[in-house]
Structure formats: C-alpha cells, structure tokens
Design an enzyme around this catalytic site. Structure first.
Site, PDB file in Angstrom:
ATOM      1  N   GLU A 114       0.864  -1.201   0.000  1.00  0.00           N
ATOM      2  CA  GLU A 114       0.000   0.000   0.000  1.00  0.00           C
ATOM      3  C   GLU A 114       0.888   1.235   0.000  1.00  0.00           C
ATOM      4  OE1 GLU A 114      -2.883   2.539   3.011  1.00  0.00           O
ATOM      5  OE2 GLU A 114      -2.718   0.377   3.284  1.00  0.00           O
ATOM      6  N   GLU A 120      -2.805  11.672   2.841  1.00  0.00           N
ATOM      7  CA  GLU A 120      -3.515  11.091   3.973  1.00  0.00           C
ATOM      8  C   GLU A 120      -3.489  12.067   5.146  1.00  0.00           C
ATOM      9  OE1 GLU A 120      -3.652   6.848   6.410  1.00  0.00           O
ATOM     10  OE2 GLU A 120      -1.812   7.443   5.391  1.00  0.00           O
TER      11      GLU A 120
END
Length: 235
Positions: free
Chosen positions: A169, A174
């Site tokens: 990932e 974020e």
C-alpha cells in the site's frame, strides 16, 4: 625574578547598530527581514529528468474520471478495515441518495453525511478503481480536502492478488484526524528503504521511526496491540 605580566589590551569600542527608522532619507534603508519560515539559503538541486519508456512513446492516457461520469469507473467499497465510524454506501446511487457522493460536469464530491442507523457511525463512501495497473503515472486534482478530528481523507494505491498488506500500500495523500498530510508505504515482508536515496534531494525524516521502535525507513507492517511495525513514512 618573574617578568611582569603584560598590561591587558583595551576593550574594543562597541559600534552602535544604526536604527533604520532614524536614517536620513538620503541613505538607503536595509531590507526588512524575510517572514518566518525563511526560505533556504540555496535551492534544492533539481531532480533528474524523467526518462521515457523504451521505444520513445512516452505516456499515453489510458483512463480518466471526470464530469458526470466520474464515478462510473469506480467500485464502492463497504469493508471498513479501520473499525472506525464510517458506514460506507454500496453504490453510487445509494451514496448519491445519502448525500455523500455527487458528480457534475466540473467536479465530484465525496463527503461524510448524516448519522447512520448503526450506532456511532455516519454515512460516507470509499471508492477504488475498477481497473488496475502495474506501471502508471497518476494525477488527482483536489479543490478541497476535509481536515480535523474524526475525519480521514486519503488517496492511496493498493496491490492486488493478496490480502493486505502482502500486496503493498502506498499512501500518497492522507490526513489522519488533525495530523498533517503524510505519505507512507506498507509491505507484508521486510522492506528497508535506502536513507541516502530517500534524502537525496531534501530531508525526508521517517515519521514512523518512533512507533517502529527506532527502526528507520522500515516499511514492514503488522498491526497488533504489541507490534512495532507500522510501515515507513518518509515526509
């Protein structure tokens, strides 16, 4: 008999610093200090030029999402691996009816909605592309990203064909709660980034080093109550 000690040298006369507000108009005034944070003394070296793929073809557009059909190429995921307060809608029609997803000619919206029928949860949406790529260049344009306690906007890539985090990932954007934007990389096996390459153009400290018990740029990820492998986060 011992020689007499030399006399101490006279102290230098201090030179007063001129007050720029008191200088005569005919004299140039010093420039005002730069606002904080001040720019670096020298610009960072430019990254090397991007080398096009073999054959000289360069990049070609393979897929895009825009306009009223923005969500047509996405799946609406309902699994909540973070065990948070999100109640994910299962389709664009459901998400649009709940007021958490909408696409027009000029923009698309994903947002948190009203309280869910499930306790402590709110309706929202999480999408993933229906198509996957091995090598690609991706660009996403945002005009607004929510920020603050209780929200977790993210734009990231996931590997396919294996359970997380074995396929990897990469978190590109974020914002977790009220923390700043963070990039991170998660792998299911041992993966140690080369510090010299990570910091080649500018300092990129590992934001997860303390959580990883001091292990620097260690991307191996395993979540549990006593685990110290949260992935690497050069930022």
């Amino acid at each position: 008999a011992p020689a007499p000690a030399p006399a101490p040298a006279p102290a230098p006369t201090p030179v007063p610093t001129p007050d720029p507000t008191q200088l005569p108009p005919s004299l140039p005034r010093p420039p005002a200090p730069a606002p904080w944070p001040r720019p670096p003394s020298a610009p960072a070296p430019a990254p090397p030029p991007v080398v096009p793929p073999a054959g000289g073809g360069g990049y070609v557009l393979d897929w895009e999402a825009k306009g009223k059909s923005f969500f047509d190429g996405f799946n609406f995921d309902t699994f909540d691996g973070n065990h948070g307060a999100s109640h994910y809608m299962a389709s664009y029609e459901e998400a649009k009816a709940a007021g958490v997803a909408y696409a027009s000619e000029s923009y698309a919206i994903l947002q948190a909605g009203t309280k869910s029928e499930y306790r402590f949860k709110r309706k929202t949406a999480k999408i993933s592309t229906a198509k996957a790529w091995k090598h690609f260049f991706a660009a996403m344009k945002f005009t607004h990203v929510p920020y603050g306690c209780g929200v977790w906007p993210a734009f990231f890539t996931l590997g396919t064909g294996a359970q997380w985090p074995m396929a990897g990932e990469m978190d590109i954007l974020e914002y977790v709660n009220d923390a700043g934007s963070m990039t991170s990389f998660h792998t299911g096996k041992q993966c140690q980034l080369n510090p010299a390459e990570v910091n080649r153009y500018r300092p990129m400290p590992d934001a997860n080093m303390r959580s990883n018990a001091g292990s620097l740029y260690n991307c191996h990820t395993e979540y549990c109550d006593t685990c110290t492998s949260l992935g690497c986060a050069p930022n």
